[in-house]
Design an enzyme around this catalytic site. Structure first.
Site, PDB file in Angstrom:
ATOM      1  N   LYS A   1       0.831  -1.196   0.000  1.00 22.02           N
ATOM      2  CA  LYS A   1       0.000   0.000   0.000  1.00 22.02           C
ATOM      3  C   LYS A   1       0.867   1.246   0.000  1.00 22.02           C
ATOM      4  CE  LYS A   1      -3.721   2.529   2.252  1.00 22.02           C
ATOM      5  NZ  LYS A   1      -4.584   2.710   3.438  1.00 22.02           N
TER       6      LYS A   1
ATOM      7  N   GLU B   1       0.301  14.651   4.920  1.00 23.91           N
ATOM      8  CA  GLU B   1       1.118  13.602   5.531  1.00 23.91           C
ATOM      9  C   GLU B   1       2.429  13.402   4.767  1.00 23.91           C
ATOM     10  OE1 GLU B   1      -1.883  10.516   7.603  1.00 23.91           O
ATOM     11  OE2 GLU B   1      -1.996  10.519   5.419  1.00 23.91           O
TER      12      GLU B   1
END
Length: 307
Positions: A185, A268
């Site tokens: 991921k 992020e």
């Protein structure tokens, strides 16, 4: 099974809302302002799978009492430290902490605080956002949560978690290779996030630009090289899927980090790109494109902080 969902934003609110809608014992740990709004309007979800509103069970940091069976940790990675302080009273000797944050740095942080045994592996795949009314808007049909023991075993506790997750209105999957899946991921997140943010455009726009395809594939190659060197090498299907996604003609796809960037919100970058860059440098992997993307986003973050 008592489930504490830490955060009732676009991710925690969505999956926690589905679990509560399915009759699970779900409590949301939220900030006072979010609690006030949810008490006024309810938890509202607008989804291709059906809209609904529910009255959620809420608790703020000062109201967390006895330990929960599961803590589903869904906050943005930059809010992890504050969330840990809030959720600590909810963690007992038998509590499973299921984080679905981006990257891998959070796993090290949680283990350092709560120990190896408390932290299981997890990831989610969903495209959601909060609108200006505080509603959770699902942007596409994808909705999956995967979880598993980090050593690949199928323990009695992970089977109990799996039973609680099944039949809750989204795809729930027990994985015996959750570690590799989390690294995979990260391949997708870093590649899609890095390319769309650095180029300030959607996948199709990048593909259609001169040199866009070569750029996107070179960026992916850097990410795969780092993760192969420091983690678990992604499978052929993962890499092929990433190549297809990053070069799809006319694709409107962007990353959540790019959408946050466009809206002027916090991003992020440290967890998705910065940590990966640091690991790559430690392993001696050349990453000029990854470094350029992170420098670009670090500049954005600095400007955001200074106003």
């Amino acid at each position: 099974m008592r489930i504490l969902v830490v955060g009732a934003g676009s991710t925690g609110g969505y999956f926690g809302g589905r679990l509560a809608q399915a009759g699970r014992d779900v409590t949301f740990l939220v900030r006072p302002a979010r609690a006030e709004r949810l008490r006024e309007t309810g938890l509202r979800i607008v989804s291709p799978h059906g809209d609904f509103t529910l009255t959620p069970q809420l608790v703020t940091a000062d109201g967390v009492g006895s330990p929960f069976d599961v803590v589903l940790l869904t906050v943005k990675a930059f809010s992890l430290d504050a969330a840990i302080e809030d959720l600590t009273p909810a963690v007992g000797p038998e509590t499973m902490i299921l984080p679905v944050l981006n990257g891998m740095k959070h796993v090290d942080t949680l283990i350092a605080r709560f120990g190896e045994a408390a932290v299981i592996g997890g990831l989610c795949k969903v495209a959601t956002t909060l609108d200006d009314q505080g509603r959770i808007i699902q942007l596409g049909p994808m909705q999956e949560v995967a979880y598993g023991e980090r050593d690949g075993s199928v323990s009695p506790r992970i089977q109990r978690l799996d039973a609680a997750m099944q039949g809750a209105g989204f795809t729930a999957r027990l994985s015996t290779a959750i570690g590799r899946e989390m690294w995979e991921k990260w391949v997708l997140l870093a590649s899609l996030g890095g390319t769309t943010c650095l180029m300030r455009g959607a996948v199709g726009e990048i593909e259609g630009a001169p040199g866009g395809v070569d750029f996107a594939l070179a960026f992916l190659d850097e990410v795969v090289a780092v993760i192969t060197a420091v983690g678990e090498a992604p499978g052929e299907a993962c890499v092929a899927g990433a190549r297809a996604m990053l070069t799809a003609k006319g694709s409107p796809a962007t990353s959540s980090m790019y959408r946050d960037l466009q809206s002027g919100a916090r991003i992020e970058a440290d967890q998705i790109l910065g940590d990966l860059l640091a690991r790559g440098r430690w392993a001696g992997v050349p990453t000029p494109l990854l470094a350029a993307a992170y420098a670009n986003l670090a500049l954005y973050q600095a400007r955001l902080t200074t106003g």
